[in-house]
Design an enzyme around this catalytic site. Structure first.
Site: not given
Ligand code: ADP
Ligand code: MG
Length: 387
Positions: A70, A128, A132-134, A166, A178
């Site tokens: 990453s 976070g 919805s980065s996850s 998830e 999402d």
């Molecule tokens: P959100 O989905 O709202 O952004 P979440 O807590 O559900 O928040 O997801 C964030 C988590 O997803 C991060 O803490 C990490 O573990 C993972 N994640 C997301 N994007 C990346 C990335 N580019 N590289 C590594 N991990 C990531």
């Molecule tokens: Mg998320």
């Protein structure tokens, strides 16, 4: 930076790290424009994909090893044999999203032979922050993996596998909104999702002179998790008192007639959910009619209902919506996401966006000594190959 220039720089990074050529895939983040706290009540939601997301550069391997890097975290994780994957703990937990979705895909598609891959991740979404980065990560990885291995996993099924990641690997008991929007979104459309039947509809979301502005309040109050469980229980109780399985089956008239028989909190939570479902359906009609003033009014109403009936807003979010209400050029604004912090989303005239952003920045930081982060987007396309 354009998508093409990001892509070519990622291919260079991939080449340097893994000494071979990788293919690039992309999945967006999302914002929910209307329909909050309706998902787990089997109601309607209306998210759209935004113009930021996760890029996956990937190539097959001649073994069963998974090498994941990453760029955002500057961290690498290697998994010797993905076929017998066990959840990672501690520092490497982030890699569960990647390995988890691949592990489920291998099982689901009964992939035999080699299963390994080298993967380089880069995202321009804040983590976070409620964008919805996850889901963007799991959908991008899953789509990329099934493409290089020629698996044919429909996007809807991929969304289900990503949700399972998830649940089982991240401990987040989320709905499927999402994952569905990251996978299925069409450019210039929002996705109206029926969380009862899990069917979805592409709703035209195109305008000449407007954009959505997302404002991350930079706060997350500790109440968020416990309140979520409380509200969920209140909704379930309201449905039960009305003699139905979920609030989807309860009309507003029925709720009123059973109102005396339930705690006040349950009544007001159910009132929000039932009226919010109606607002999503009205919003869909307004969008089809390109009546953006009507759509904006529904956004304000949604916020009011979340603030006063469902009670999941907070001073910071209320202030952002209040500021928006008094700014000429804003059609509508509301909190988005679970509440008690997180973000607001507003529909703003393009020519007023710069001024709007300055106005929000200065007033908000003056009031709360916090600096909000602002993002502008229209409705974008879901997961895709950038080959
Ligand atoms: P959100 O989905 O709202 O952004 P979440 O807590 O559900 O928040 O997801 C964030 C988590 O997803 C991060 O803490 C990490 O573990 C993972 N994640 C997301 N994007 C990346 C990335 N580019 N590289 C590594 N991990 C990531
Ligand atoms: Mg998320």
């Amino acid at each position: 930076m354009t998508i093409d220039s990001i892509k070519s720089s990622l291919q260079d990074h991939f080449q340097t790290r893994f000494h071979k050529r990788g293919q690039v895939f992309y999945a967006p983040g999302r914002v929910n424009i209307i329909g909050e706290h309706t998902d787990y009540n089997h109601g309607f939601v209306m998210p759209m994909a935004i113009n930021k997301g996760t890029y996956i550069t990937i190539a097959k391997r001649e073994d069963n090893q998974l090498n994941i890097f990453s760029q955002n975290l500057s961290e690498a994780v290697s998994i010797e044999n993905i076929n017998s994957f066990n959840a990672l703990t501690g520092e490497n937990r982030w890699a569960n999203y990647v390995a988890g979705v691949i592990y489920f895909l291998i099982q689901h598609c009964a992939l035999d032979g080699h299963t390994g891959a080298d993967i380089y991740i880069y995202s321009n979404l804040p983590m976070g922050a409620g964008l919805s980065s996850s889901a963007s990560l799991t959908i991008a990885v899953g789509y990329a993996y099934q493409a290089i291995y020629n698996l044919s996993c429909p996007k809807r099924r991929l969304a289900e596998l990503a949700q399972k990641v998830e649940h089982q690997f991240a401990g987040t008991l989320c709905g499927i909104m999402d994952q569905m929007v990251c996978a299925l979104a069409k450019e210039s459309h929002a996705l109206c999702l029926d969380c009862d039947t899990l069917t979805s509809e592409q709703v035209p979301c195109e305008f000449e002179n407007l954009s959505f502005v997302i404002c991350d309040s930079s706060v997350k109050h500790s109440l968020a998790d416990s309140a979520y469980n409380d509200r969920r229980a209140s909704c379930e109780l309201a449905a039960q008192v009305c003699g139905e399985k979920t609030l989807r089956e309860v009309t507003y008239d029925k709720l009123v007639s059973f109102g005396e028989k339930m705690p006040k909190e349950s009544f007001f939570c159910a009132k929000h959910v039932i009226t919010e479902n109606q607002r999503v359906l009205e919003a869909k009609r307004a969008m089809r009619a390109e009546n953006w003033h009507a759509f904006g009014a529904l956004m304000f109403e949604s916020h009011q209902s979340l603030q006063h009936d469902f009670r999941v807003s907070c001073d910071e979010l209320d202030y952002l919506v209040e500021l928006s209400k008094h700014f000429d050029g804003v059609y509508g604004a509301r909190m988005t996401g679970g509440g008690f912090g997180g973000s607001t989303v507003a529909l703003v005239e393009d020519q007023r966006i710069d001024e709007y952003q300055e106005y929000i920045q200065s007033h908000y930081s003056h009031q709360f000594s916090l600096s909000p982060k602002l993002y502008t987007s229209r409705a974008c396309q879901g997961v895709r190959s950038l080959m």
